[in-house]
Design a protein around this motif. Structure first.
Motif, PDB file in Angstrom:
ATOM      1  N   HIS A 186       5.590   4.216   0.193  1.00 15.67           N
ATOM      2  CA  HIS A 186       4.441   3.409   0.595  1.00 15.67           C
ATOM      3  C   HIS A 186       3.244   4.338   0.727  1.00 15.67           C
ATOM      4  CE1 HIS A 186       1.759   1.009   3.254  1.00 15.67           C
ATOM      5  NE2 HIS A 186       2.223   0.037   2.519  1.00 15.67           N
ATOM      6  N   ILE A 187       2.115   3.949   0.129  1.00 17.53           N
ATOM      7  CA  ILE A 187       0.909   4.766   0.141  1.00 17.53           C
ATOM      8  C   ILE A 187      -0.159   4.092   0.991  1.00 17.53           C
ATOM      9  CG2 ILE A 187      -0.936   5.807  -1.230  1.00 17.53           C
ATOM     10  CD1 ILE A 187       0.931   5.849  -3.611  1.00 17.53           C
ATOM     11  N   TYR A 188      -0.732   4.865   1.908  1.00  8.57           N
ATOM     12  CA  TYR A 188      -1.910   4.428   2.656  1.00  8.57           C
ATOM     13  C   TYR A 188      -3.111   5.096   1.997  1.00  8.57           C
ATOM     14  CZ  TYR A 188      -5.147   3.969   6.655  1.00  8.57           C
ATOM     15  OH  TYR A 188      -6.218   3.680   7.468  1.00  8.57           O
ATOM     16  N   PRO A 189      -3.880   4.371   1.186  1.00  9.11           N
ATOM     17  CA  PRO A 189      -4.985   5.005   0.457  1.00  9.11           C
ATOM     18  C   PRO A 189      -6.119   5.406   1.400  1.00  9.11           C
ATOM     19  CG  PRO A 189      -4.368   2.880  -0.516  1.00  9.11           C
ATOM     20  CD  PRO A 189      -3.751   2.944   0.840  1.00  9.11           C
ATOM     21  N   LEU A 190      -6.603   6.618   1.204  1.00  9.20           N
ATOM     22  CA  LEU A 190      -7.761   7.133   1.926  1.00  9.20           C
ATOM     23  C   LEU A 190      -8.558   8.028   0.981  1.00  9.20           C
ATOM     24  CD1 LEU A 190      -6.132   8.146   5.341  1.00  9.20           C
ATOM     25  CD2 LEU A 190      -7.819   6.329   5.016  1.00  9.20           C
ATOM     26  N   GLN A 234      -6.905  11.438  -7.233  1.00 11.57           N
ATOM     27  CA  GLN A 234      -6.721  10.436  -8.288  1.00 11.57           C
ATOM     28  C   GLN A 234      -7.311   9.100  -7.840  1.00 11.57           C
ATOM     29  OE1 GLN A 234      -2.709  10.355  -9.761  1.00 11.57           O
ATOM     30  NE2 GLN A 234      -2.908   8.305 -10.621  1.00 11.57           N
ATOM     31  N   LYS A 235      -8.199   8.537  -8.642  1.00  8.84           N
ATOM     32  CA  LYS A 235      -9.002   7.407  -8.187  1.00  8.84           C
ATOM     33  C   LYS A 235      -8.180   6.171  -7.860  1.00  8.84           C
ATOM     34  CE  LYS A 235     -10.121   5.791 -12.886  1.00  8.84           C
ATOM     35  NZ  LYS A 235     -11.222   5.467 -13.826  1.00  8.84           N
ATOM     36  N   GLU A 236      -7.016   5.996  -8.504  1.00 11.63           N
ATOM     37  CA  GLU A 236      -6.210   4.803  -8.250  1.00 11.63           C
ATOM     38  C   GLU A 236      -5.647   4.765  -6.828  1.00 11.63           C
ATOM     39  OE1 GLU A 236      -5.634   5.610 -12.707  1.00 11.63           O
ATOM     40  OE2 GLU A 236      -5.743   6.791 -10.847  1.00 11.63           O
ATOM     41  N   ILE A 237      -5.474   5.926  -6.202  1.00 10.59           N
ATOM     42  CA  ILE A 237      -4.835   5.947  -4.884  1.00 10.59           C
ATOM     43  C   ILE A 237      -5.669   6.647  -3.816  1.00 10.59           C
ATOM     44  CG2 ILE A 237      -2.463   5.719  -5.696  1.00 10.59           C
ATOM     45  CD1 ILE A 237      -2.215   8.748  -5.602  1.00 10.59           C
ATOM     46  N   TYR A 238      -6.841   7.147  -4.171  1.00 13.15           N
ATOM     47  CA  TYR A 238      -7.740   7.762  -3.187  1.00 13.15           C
ATOM     48  C   TYR A 238      -8.998   6.905  -3.078  1.00 13.15           C
ATOM     49  CZ  TYR A 238      -4.822  11.904  -2.778  1.00 13.15           C
ATOM     50  OH  TYR A 238      -3.777  12.748  -2.510  1.00 13.15           O
ATOM     51  N   PHE A 239      -8.983   6.014  -2.128  1.00 11.97           N
ATOM     52  CA  PHE A 239     -10.128   5.137  -1.872  1.00 11.97           C
ATOM     53  C   PHE A 239      -9.959   4.588  -0.464  1.00 11.97           C
ATOM     54  CE2 PHE A 239      -6.771   2.604  -3.793  1.00 11.97           C
ATOM     55  CZ  PHE A 239      -6.712   1.474  -2.995  1.00 11.97           C
ATOM     56  N   PHE A 253      -7.784  -3.154  -7.351  1.00 12.56           N
ATOM     57  CA  PHE A 253      -6.782  -2.089  -7.364  1.00 12.56           C
ATOM     58  C   PHE A 253      -6.171  -1.943  -8.754  1.00 12.56           C
ATOM     59  CE2 PHE A 253      -2.323  -0.675  -6.846  1.00 12.56           C
ATOM     60  CZ  PHE A 253      -2.558   0.570  -6.275  1.00 12.56           C
ATOM     61  N   VAL A 254      -6.092  -0.715  -9.219  1.00 17.67           N
ATOM     62  CA  VAL A 254      -5.480  -0.389 -10.510  1.00 17.67           C
ATOM     63  C   VAL A 254      -4.201   0.399 -10.217  1.00 17.67           C
ATOM     64  CG1 VAL A 254      -5.729   0.811 -12.700  1.00 17.67           C
ATOM     65  CG2 VAL A 254      -7.707  -0.326 -11.662  1.00 17.67           C
ATOM     66  N   GLU A 255      -3.067  -0.137 -10.641  1.00 20.88           N
ATOM     67  CA  GLU A 255      -1.800   0.524 -10.359  1.00 20.88           C
ATOM     68  C   GLU A 255      -1.688   1.829 -11.144  1.00 20.88           C
ATOM     69  OE1 GLU A 255       1.807  -1.798 -10.143  1.00 20.88           O
ATOM     70  OE2 GLU A 255       0.637  -3.643 -10.332  1.00 20.88           O
ATOM     71  N   PRO A 256      -1.326   2.915 -10.484  1.00 23.62           N
ATOM     72  CA  PRO A 256      -1.147   4.185 -11.198  1.00 23.62           C
ATOM     73  C   PRO A 256       0.096   4.153 -12.072  1.00 23.62           C
ATOM     74  CG  PRO A 256      -0.519   4.410  -8.888  1.00 23.62           C
ATOM     75  CD  PRO A 256      -1.120   3.037  -9.022  1.00 23.62           C
ATOM     76  N   ALA A 257       0.063   4.942 -13.126  1.00 23.38           N
ATOM     77  CA  ALA A 257       1.216   5.062 -14.028  1.00 23.38           C
ATOM     78  C   ALA A 257       2.358   5.767 -13.301  1.00 23.38           C
ATOM     79  CB  ALA A 257       0.807   5.819 -15.280  1.00 23.38           C
ATOM     80  N   PRO A 258       3.590   5.587 -13.792  1.00 29.00           N
ATOM     81  CA  PRO A 258       3.999   4.809 -14.968  1.00 29.00           C
ATOM     82  C   PRO A 258       4.197   3.336 -14.625  1.00 29.00           C
ATOM     83  CG  PRO A 258       5.899   5.891 -14.005  1.00 29.00           C
ATOM     84  CD  PRO A 258       4.722   6.338 -13.208  1.00 29.00           C
ATOM     85  N   ARG A 259       4.362   2.530 -15.648  1.00 22.02           N
ATOM     86  CA  ARG A 259       4.638   1.126 -15.454  1.00 22.02           C
ATOM     87  C   ARG A 259       6.075   0.925 -14.961  1.00 22.02           C
ATOM     88  NH1 ARG A 259       7.901  -0.349 -19.608  1.00 22.02           N
ATOM     89  NH2 ARG A 259       7.712   0.822 -21.566  1.00 22.02           N
TER      90      ARG A 259
END
Length: 264
Positions: A186-190, A234-239, A253-259
Motif C-alpha cells: 500500500h502506497i501513501y503518495p506524498l 516518480q510522478k505516478e506515486i509522488y504527489f 491517477f496514472v497507475e505505475p507499470a507493470p500492468r
C-alpha cells in the motif's frame, strides 16, 4: 513516520476468509539497528519504507530474509487470499497512550494497493525475492469490497482501500504451480519535499500454489525487479492527495507499470 501520520502494517495472511496469526505465514519486520530477538518497541515494526531503492521495498524493513521462519501456506490457483492490517504487534509499550490506529487498525491513508508474486527457483525459505515479480492486483477506485467511510475526510473516500481492515483477492487461475513470495503493498503518495516523500507499506507471505491443470503454462508477465519497480520522485506515486488538496480527483491517477497479469 511520527505524530499525526498513520501507521498500518499488513502482517496477517488471510486464507479463504480465515485470518491467520500475526506473522504466521508473513515475514516479520524488524529494525535493522536492533537484534532480531529483542525488538524494543512496536514502532520498530511499523515504520514505513520511504526509499524505493532499498531492499526493504521488497518485503518490508529487514524482511527480505525469512529470519522469522514463517510457515508456507498451501493454496490452489484460483483461491481467494488476502492480507489484514495489524498495528498491535505483541510488544506494547507499558504506559503508552492508545492511538486511534490501535483501536481500529485500518488502511487510513489515501493511496493505491497492489499484490505481487515471485516464484522461488529453489527453497522458498532461503529465497530473498531477488528474482522476477509480476503484479496480480491493483486497487485504485472503490469496489464492492471497500469499507463505507466513517469520517469527514471526503477526499480520501474515493480510494478503494481507504479504512479497510483487510483486502482479499484471487490468485489467477493460470498461475504456474510452485513456491512463491506473495507480496502486498500500500502506497501513501506524498511529494518529494513533504517529509521523506511517499510511504510504502509492504509485507510478504510464503505460499505454495497448486495447479495440476497447468503444466506448460506461459510465464506470467510483464515482470519487474523489486527494488527497481519505482524511482524516487516518480510522478505516478509522488504527489499530494491529502489534507490541503481536497480537490484531488482520483481520475487523474496514472497507475505505475507493470500492468496486472490476469492469466487470460
Amino acid at each position: 513516520m511520527v505524530g499525526v501520520l498513520g501507521i498500518h502494517p499488513v502482517q496477517h495472511l488471510v486464507l479463504l476468509f480465515m485470518t491467520r496469526a500475526v506473522y504466521e505465514y508473513a515475514n516479520r519486520h524488524i529494525s535493522p539497528n536492533q537484534p532480531a530477538s529483542n525488538p524494543p518497541l512496536d514502532y520498530d515494526y511499523i515504520i514505513p519504507v520511504v526509499d524505493p531503492s532499498l531492499l526493504d521495498l521488497r518485503c518490508g524493513r529487514n524482511a527480505s530474509k525469512a529470519w522469522s521462519t514463517p510457515k508456507t501456506a498451501t493454496i490452489w490457483a484460483g483461491d481467494t487470499v488476502g492480507f489484514a492490517v495489524n498495528t498491535t504487534v505483541g510488544s506494547p509499550v507499558i504506559g503508552a497512550p492508545v492511538n486511534p490506529w490501535d483501536r481500529y487498525p485500518n488502511l487510513y491513508h489515501p493511496g493505491p494497493a497492489t499484490a505481487w508474486l515471485s516464484k522461488a527457483p529453489g527453497d522458498l525459505d532461503t529465497y530473498e525475492g531477488d528474482g522476477d515479480w509480476f503484479k496480480i492486483l491493483s486497487v485504485v477506485n472503490r469496489t464492492a469490497q471497500s469499507v463505507p467511510p466513517n469520517d469527514e475526510y471526503y477526499w480520501k473516500h474515493q480510494w478503494g482501500t481507504y479504512q479497510a481492515t483487510n483486502w482479499t483477492f484471487e490468485i489467477p487461475t493460470a498461475t504456474p504451480p510452485g513456491d512463491y513470495l506473495l507480496r502486498f503493498e500500500h502506497i501513501y503518495p506524498l511529494p518529494v519535499d513533504s517529509l521523506q516523500g511517499s510511504q510504502f507499506y509492504v509485507n510478504c507471505a510464503h505460499v505454495r500454489i497448486l495447479n495440476p491443470s497447468i503444466s506448460n503454462a506461459e510465464s506470467p508477465g510483464p515482470t519487474t525487479k523489486i527494488p527497481g519497480v519505482y524511482t524516487f520522485g516518480q510522478k505516478e506515486i509522488y504527489f499530494y492527495a491529502d489534507v490541503g488538496t481536497e480537490t484531488y480527483n482520483i481520475s487523474d491517477f496514472v497507475e505505475p507499470a507493470p500492468r496486472v497479469w490476469t492469466g487470460l
